[in-house]
Enzyme design. Structure first.
Site, PDB file in Angstrom:
ATOM      1  N   ASP A   1       0.474  -0.804   0.297  1.00  0.00           N
ATOM      2  CA  ASP A   1       0.167  -0.072   0.258  1.00  0.00           C
ATOM      3  C   ASP A   1       0.746   1.142  -0.114  1.00  0.00           C
ATOM      4  O   ASP A   1       1.501   1.584   0.635  1.00  0.00           O
ATOM      5  CB  ASP A   1      -1.159   0.069   0.596  1.00  0.00           C
ATOM      6  CG  ASP A   1      -2.196  -1.195   0.857  1.00  0.00           C
ATOM      7  OD1 ASP A   1      -2.388  -1.177  -0.203  1.00  0.00           O
ATOM      8  OD2 ASP A   1      -2.412  -1.943   1.982  1.00  0.00           O
TER       9      ASP A   1
ATOM     10  N   LYS B   1     -10.987  -6.740  -4.833  1.00  0.00           N
ATOM     11  CA  LYS B   1     -12.492  -6.195  -5.097  1.00  0.00           C
ATOM     12  C   LYS B   1     -13.680  -5.752  -5.717  1.00  0.00           C
ATOM     13  O   LYS B   1     -13.852  -5.515  -5.812  1.00  0.00           O
ATOM     14  CB  LYS B   1     -12.243  -5.359  -3.652  1.00  0.00           C
ATOM     15  CG  LYS B   1     -11.454  -5.677  -2.521  1.00  0.00           C
ATOM     16  CD  LYS B   1     -11.812  -4.779  -0.670  1.00  0.00           C
ATOM     17  CE  LYS B   1     -10.936  -5.568  -0.178  1.00  0.00           C
ATOM     18  NZ  LYS B   1      -9.573  -4.563   0.043  1.00  0.00           N
ATOM     19  N   LEU B   2     -13.051  -6.992  -6.156  1.00  0.00           N
ATOM     20  CA  LEU B   2     -14.699  -6.788  -7.663  1.00  0.00           C
ATOM     21  C   LEU B   2     -16.060  -7.066  -6.799  1.00  0.00           C
ATOM     22  O   LEU B   2     -16.840  -8.033  -6.505  1.00  0.00           O
ATOM     23  CB  LEU B   2     -14.272  -7.936  -8.999  1.00  0.00           C
ATOM     24  CG  LEU B   2     -12.956  -7.645  -9.260  1.00  0.00           C
ATOM     25  CD1 LEU B   2     -12.782  -8.423 -10.778  1.00  0.00           C
ATOM     26  CD2 LEU B   2     -12.913  -6.770  -9.733  1.00  0.00           C
ATOM     27  N   HIS B   3     -17.159  -6.110  -7.403  1.00  0.00           N
ATOM     28  CA  HIS B   3     -18.328  -6.200  -6.841  1.00  0.00           C
ATOM     29  C   HIS B   3     -18.488  -5.647  -8.519  1.00  0.00           C
ATOM     30  O   HIS B   3     -19.232  -4.062  -8.099  1.00  0.00           O
ATOM     31  CB  HIS B   3     -18.205  -4.682  -5.495  1.00  0.00           C
ATOM     32  CG  HIS B   3     -20.356  -5.563  -5.185  1.00  0.00           C
ATOM     33  ND1 HIS B   3     -19.596  -4.777  -3.655  1.00  0.00           N
ATOM     34  CD2 HIS B   3     -21.208  -6.415  -5.909  1.00  0.00           C
ATOM     35  CE1 HIS B   3     -20.588  -5.390  -3.496  1.00  0.00           C
ATOM     36  NE2 HIS B   3     -21.964  -6.118  -5.011  1.00  0.00           N
TER      37      HIS B   3
ATOM     38  N   THR C   1     -12.395  -5.881   7.591  1.00  0.00           N
ATOM     39  CA  THR C   1     -12.033  -5.258   8.697  1.00  0.00           C
ATOM     40  C   THR C   1     -12.275  -4.272   9.006  1.00  0.00           C
ATOM     41  O   THR C   1     -12.252  -3.632  10.021  1.00  0.00           O
ATOM     42  CB  THR C   1     -10.697  -5.769   8.487  1.00  0.00           C
ATOM     43  OG1 THR C   1      -9.931  -5.253   7.437  1.00  0.00           O
ATOM     44  CG2 THR C   1     -11.068  -7.425   9.319  1.00  0.00           C
TER      45      THR C   1
ATOM     46  N   ARG D   1      -3.090  -5.631  14.434  1.00  0.00           N
ATOM     47  CA  ARG D   1      -2.639  -4.946  15.340  1.00  0.00           C
ATOM     48  C   ARG D   1      -2.345  -5.806  16.143  1.00  0.00           C
ATOM     49  O   ARG D   1      -2.860  -6.162  16.916  1.00  0.00           O
ATOM     50  CB  ARG D   1      -4.197  -3.924  15.255  1.00  0.00           C
ATOM     51  CG  ARG D   1      -3.858  -3.277  14.258  1.00  0.00           C
ATOM     52  CD  ARG D   1      -2.613  -2.619  13.319  1.00  0.00           C
ATOM     53  NE  ARG D   1      -3.162  -2.032  12.574  1.00  0.00           N
ATOM     54  CZ  ARG D   1      -3.404  -2.203  11.336  1.00  0.00           C
ATOM     55  NH1 ARG D   1      -3.367  -2.913  10.670  1.00  0.00           N
ATOM     56  NH2 ARG D   1      -3.536  -1.221  10.332  1.00  0.00           N
TER      57      ARG D   1
ATOM     58  N   GLN E   1      -8.952   0.490  10.931  1.00  0.00           N
ATOM     59  CA  GLN E   1      -9.734  -1.056  10.723  1.00  0.00           C
ATOM     60  C   GLN E   1     -10.630  -1.131  12.181  1.00  0.00           C
ATOM     61  O   GLN E   1      -9.933  -0.277  12.740  1.00  0.00           O
ATOM     62  CB  GLN E   1      -7.889  -1.632  10.948  1.00  0.00           C
ATOM     63  CG  GLN E   1      -7.137  -1.829   9.769  1.00  0.00           C
ATOM     64  CD  GLN E   1      -7.929  -2.756   9.153  1.00  0.00           C
ATOM     65  OE1 GLN E   1      -8.656  -3.155   8.936  1.00  0.00           O
ATOM     66  NE2 GLN E   1      -7.297  -2.587   7.829  1.00  0.00           N
TER      67      GLN E   1
ATOM     68  N   ARG F   1       0.236  -1.208   7.379  1.00  0.00           N
ATOM     69  CA  ARG F   1       0.496  -0.597   7.755  1.00  0.00           C
ATOM     70  C   ARG F   1       1.684  -0.849   8.501  1.00  0.00           C
ATOM     71  O   ARG F   1       2.593  -1.045   8.952  1.00  0.00           O
ATOM     72  CB  ARG F   1      -0.450   0.600   8.321  1.00  0.00           C
ATOM     73  CG  ARG F   1      -0.869   1.446   6.893  1.00  0.00           C
ATOM     74  CD  ARG F   1      -2.216   2.036   7.323  1.00  0.00           C
ATOM     75  NE  ARG F   1      -3.128   1.131   7.811  1.00  0.00           N
ATOM     76  CZ  ARG F   1      -3.860   1.488   7.615  1.00  0.00           C
ATOM     77  NH1 ARG F   1      -4.553   2.627   7.605  1.00  0.00           N
ATOM     78  NH2 ARG F   1      -5.385   0.628   7.557  1.00  0.00           N
TER      79      ARG F   1
HETATM   80  O1  C5P Z   1      -2.640  -1.441   6.732  1.00  0.00           O
HETATM   81  P1  C5P Z   1      -3.351  -2.777   7.158  1.00  0.00           P
HETATM   82  O2  C5P Z   1      -3.073  -3.939   7.662  1.00  0.00           O
HETATM   83  O3  C5P Z   1      -4.450  -2.096   7.792  1.00  0.00           O
HETATM   84  O4  C5P Z   1      -4.189  -2.992   5.911  1.00  0.00           O
HETATM   85  C1  C5P Z   1      -4.746  -4.214   5.296  1.00  0.00           C
HETATM   86  C2  C5P Z   1      -4.726  -4.441   4.023  1.00  0.00           C
HETATM   87  O5  C5P Z   1      -5.578  -5.105   3.965  1.00  0.00           O
HETATM   88  C3  C5P Z   1      -5.497  -2.435   3.259  1.00  0.00           C
HETATM   89  O6  C5P Z   1      -4.353  -3.669   1.973  1.00  0.00           O
HETATM   90  C4  C5P Z   1      -6.429  -3.528   2.478  1.00  0.00           C
HETATM   91  O7  C5P Z   1      -6.748  -3.221   1.023  1.00  0.00           O
HETATM   92  C5  C5P Z   1      -6.637  -5.349   2.172  1.00  0.00           C
HETATM   93  N1  C5P Z   1      -7.949  -5.296   3.534  1.00  0.00           N
HETATM   94  C6  C5P Z   1      -8.131  -5.002   4.083  1.00  0.00           C
HETATM   95  N2  C5P Z   1     -10.001  -6.087   4.460  1.00  0.00           N
HETATM   96  C7  C5P Z   1     -10.782  -6.219   4.095  1.00  0.00           C
HETATM   97  C8  C5P Z   1     -10.122  -7.118   2.490  1.00  0.00           C
HETATM   98  C9  C5P Z   1      -8.628  -6.490   2.728  1.00  0.00           C
HETATM   99  O8  C5P Z   1      -7.751  -4.968   5.041  1.00  0.00           O
HETATM  100  N3  C5P Z   1     -11.471  -7.246   4.054  1.00  0.00           N
END
Ligand code: C5P
Length: 243
Positions: A18, A70-72, A122, A182, A191, A212
């Protein structure tokens, strides 16, 4: 618990690339080197005209590619997009789980790449889905995961809070990918449904998706090493020992 398709320990960590540019992504690849084998490429990078060169680099360096589309959309459009991306040497891609979408994606992929169903983001709390409580949200996650499994998806994306439920209900053949990782006390950012790496793995996750906490760490390589240690320790721990 391990899934049938037991990945190497190293492959269980999916690093989310990211970053705002392909040049930045190349820097991450150089920095993390052999420590990471599986990368997620998402919507942020798809806008960069050099995205093709990043996919080439990932393939040349023998990295697995998780394309987070994430197609929709309507089934025909989803199928067309999946057919196009599946020819690019990627390991798996994501679609939102909804009637018609997962079936169209799996059929279009035709085994060339895995289709993963995103259950509930999430970043969503119950009220974002007009649900009263966490139990309602868990029921939606389970229902969507069942749909994904019945459609032939290789796996689903869900939060660590739902992993144990999904594993118990759906068995070992559906791979569980868990973002929202986390450690206790760390910033949750945007999140909402977060758990630690250890908790997610002990609950039955197959893969952790982490952005992150690695890319924003003072020493990203050290963050990767710590996550990999948590993964190995959780896999060795008796079920239910996560913290
Ligand atoms: O930075 P972080 O660890 O929160 O990033 C989580 C990654 O997972 C992001 O790229 C986000 O787009 C992806 N993701 C998510 N929740 C989902 C599916 C994908 O956070 N349900």
């Amino acid at each position: 618990m391990l899934a049938i398709d037991d990945p190497e320990e190293q492959d269980r960590l999916v690093v989310a690339l990211d970053v705002p540019s392909v040049a930045g992504a190349h820097q991450v690849l150089d920095m993390l080197g052999d420590a990471v084998t599986f990368y997620k490429v998402g919507l942020e990078l798809l806008a960069d005209p050099d995205i093709g060169s990043l996919l080439d680099t990932l393939r040349k360096r023998h990295k697995k590619i998780f394309l987070d589309l994430k197609l929709h959309d309507i089934p025909r459009t989803v199928a067309a997009a999946v057919r196009g991306w599946c020819s690019r040497g990627i390991h798996c891609l994501t679609v939102h789980v909804a009637g018609g979408i997962v079936e169209a994606a799996v059929e279009a992929a035709a085994g060339r790449c895995g289709v993963l169903g995103v259950t509930v983001l999430t970043s969503h709390a119950p009220r974002d889905l007009m649900l009263d409580d966490a139990a309602g949200l868990r029921a939606v996650v389970l229902e969507r995961a069942r749909m994904a499994q019945q459609a032939g998806c290789a796996g689903v994306v869900a939060s660590g809070l739902e992993v144990a439920m999904l594993r118990a209900a759906l068995g070992a053949s559906l791979a569980l990918y868990v973002p929202g990782i986390r450690e206790a006390g760390a910033a949750t950012d945007d999140q909402r449904r977060v758990v630690s790496a250890t908790k997610a793995m002990v609950a039955g996750a197959d893969y952790l998706i982490v952005g992150r906490p690695i890319l924003g760490a003072p020493d990203p390589l050290q963050a990767v090493a710590a996550l990999r240690r948590s993964i190995v320790q959780a896999l060795a721990a008796p079920s239910g020992q996560g913290s």
